[in-house]
Design a protein around this motif. Structure first.
Motif, PDB file in Angstrom:
ATOM      1  N   TYR A   1     -18.965   8.928   8.549  1.00  0.00           N
ATOM      2  CA  TYR A   1     -18.090   8.713   7.354  1.00  0.00           C
ATOM      3  C   TYR A   1     -17.705   7.315   7.521  1.00  0.00           C
ATOM      4  O   TYR A   1     -17.369   6.583   7.313  1.00  0.00           O
ATOM      5  N   GLU A   2     -16.855   7.849   5.817  1.00  0.00           N
ATOM      6  CA  GLU A   2     -16.297   5.992   5.417  1.00  0.00           C
ATOM      7  C   GLU A   2     -14.967   6.977   5.537  1.00  0.00           C
ATOM      8  O   GLU A   2     -14.144   8.071   4.800  1.00  0.00           O
ATOM      9  N   ILE A   3     -14.062   5.457   6.101  1.00  0.00           N
ATOM     10  CA  ILE A   3     -12.866   5.601   6.334  1.00  0.00           C
ATOM     11  C   ILE A   3     -12.205   4.896   4.905  1.00  0.00           C
ATOM     12  O   ILE A   3     -11.935   3.096   5.148  1.00  0.00           O
ATOM     13  N   CYS A   4     -11.914   4.904   4.212  1.00  0.00           N
ATOM     14  CA  CYS A   4     -11.399   4.065   2.765  1.00  0.00           C
ATOM     15  C   CYS A   4      -9.219   3.980   3.165  1.00  0.00           C
ATOM     16  O   CYS A   4      -8.646   4.856   3.769  1.00  0.00           O
ATOM     17  N   LEU A   5      -8.562   2.716   3.396  1.00  0.00           N
ATOM     18  CA  LEU A   5      -7.266   2.899   3.962  1.00  0.00           C
ATOM     19  C   LEU A   5      -6.825   1.988   3.025  1.00  0.00           C
ATOM     20  O   LEU A   5      -7.404   0.379   2.359  1.00  0.00           O
ATOM     21  N   HIS A   6      -5.901   2.608   1.796  1.00  0.00           N
ATOM     22  CA  HIS A   6      -4.805   1.663   1.334  1.00  0.00           C
ATOM     23  C   HIS A   6      -4.014   1.814   1.431  1.00  0.00           C
ATOM     24  O   HIS A   6      -2.727   2.527   2.122  1.00  0.00           O
ATOM     25  N   THR A   7      -2.995   0.649   2.038  1.00  0.00           N
ATOM     26  CA  THR A   7      -1.057   0.178   2.315  1.00  0.00           C
ATOM     27  C   THR A   7      -1.028  -0.942   1.862  1.00  0.00           C
ATOM     28  O   THR A   7      -1.277  -1.725   1.496  1.00  0.00           O
ATOM     29  N   ASN A   8       0.651  -0.831   2.034  1.00  0.00           N
ATOM     30  CA  ASN A   8       1.191  -2.079   1.204  1.00  0.00           C
ATOM     31  C   ASN A   8       2.248  -2.667   2.780  1.00  0.00           C
ATOM     32  O   ASN A   8       2.953  -2.925   2.606  1.00  0.00           O
ATOM     33  N   SER A   9       1.830  -2.014   3.848  1.00  0.00           N
ATOM     34  CA  SER A   9       2.367  -1.891   5.498  1.00  0.00           C
ATOM     35  C   SER A   9       1.883  -3.270   5.738  1.00  0.00           C
ATOM     36  O   SER A   9       1.004  -3.847   6.064  1.00  0.00           O
ATOM     37  N   VAL A  10       3.105  -3.699   6.120  1.00  0.00           N
ATOM     38  CA  VAL A  10       3.487  -5.226   6.732  1.00  0.00           C
ATOM     39  C   VAL A  10       2.772  -5.398   8.551  1.00  0.00           C
ATOM     40  O   VAL A  10       2.228  -6.163   9.186  1.00  0.00           O
ATOM     41  N   CYS A  11       2.776  -3.973   8.831  1.00  0.00           N
ATOM     42  CA  CYS A  11       1.109  -3.359  10.226  1.00  0.00           C
ATOM     43  C   CYS A  11       0.003  -3.641  10.213  1.00  0.00           C
ATOM     44  O   CYS A  11      -1.134  -4.184  10.312  1.00  0.00           O
ATOM     45  N   PHE A  12      -0.239  -3.788   8.602  1.00  0.00           N
ATOM     46  CA  PHE A  12      -2.318  -4.242   8.261  1.00  0.00           C
ATOM     47  C   PHE A  12      -2.292  -5.885   7.844  1.00  0.00           C
ATOM     48  O   PHE A  12      -1.850  -6.297   6.610  1.00  0.00           O
ATOM     49  N   THR A  13      -3.384  -6.418   8.638  1.00  0.00           N
ATOM     50  CA  THR A  13      -3.397  -7.756   7.941  1.00  0.00           C
ATOM     51  C   THR A  13      -3.919  -7.472   6.246  1.00  0.00           C
ATOM     52  O   THR A  13      -3.943  -8.139   5.705  1.00  0.00           O
TER      53      THR A  13
END
Length: 203
Positions: free
Chosen positions: A26-38
């Protein structure tokens, strides 16, 4: 600024190891502006057994301090030809990730970041998370190429995220304003047609 993490599990595909063995990923797509993610936008493919690995690692690393959500149960009669079963599993996997991403404690886990934003195998994720690779977790994430899964116009319409702030995933501290945007997830989630030609095989 409000921190947003949106995740989608979509686009199930049958992958063949050989004539007799196949599985669905399955494709996992992630969108974020969190400082936790590079990386602020990413897309990787994972199979059910890798979700099982992730849950086991998160449970071990959190030292049972929190109760982890359940994965959709393993069905001994799961069929690669059954679209309903595949859709139900896909929705269960998305729900699992949505709940995981609401936990500040789990957001600091290197295994979670490697699972979501690298295409490393389980063995290499374990090695990287424990410092047994020549590259760091951040480098593994940065090396993973982004595969475009919808247009820039759709992206800008659906998400108003600032992608200017980069930080090491292991240094996440401020997650109090974390918001999981389920309405946007529902708006973008699509279920492409499934390949019906393959014979019934266990995942």
């Amino acid at each position: 600024m409000q921190q947003v993490i949106s995740v989608w599990v979509r686009d199930p595909r049958i992958q063949k190891n050989d004539f007799w063995h196949a599985y669905i990923d399955y494709e996992i797509c992630l969108h974020t502006n969190s400082v936790c993610f590079t990386k602020k936008i990413s897309s990787v493919r994972r199979r059910y057994s890798e979700f099982v690995w992730l849950r086991e690692k998160l449970e071990a690393n959190s030292l049972l301090m929190i109760k982890l959500p359940d994965l959709p149960p393993k069905n001994p009669f799961f069929s690669l030809n059954n679209a309903r079963q595949i859709t139900e599993r896909m929705r269960g996997l998305q729900k699992f990730l949505e709940q995981i991403l609401q936990s500040p404690l789990l957001l600091s886990d290197s295994c979670l970041h490697l699972f979501l934003q690298s295409q490393l195998s389980v063995a290499k994720m374990e090695a990287c998370a424990t410092g047994r690779t020549p590259f760091s977790v951040t480098q593994a994430v940065q090396r993973c190429g982004l595969r475009r899964f919808h247009s820039d116009e759709e992206l800008h319409k659906s998400m108003s995220l600032s992608c200017d702030c980069d930080s090491d995933s292991s240094e996440c501290t401020d997650t109090k304003s974390l918001v999981l945007n389920k309405s946007q997830s529902a708006a973008l989630l699509r279920y492409p047609g499934l390949n019906q030609e393959d014979s019934e095989l266990h995942q």
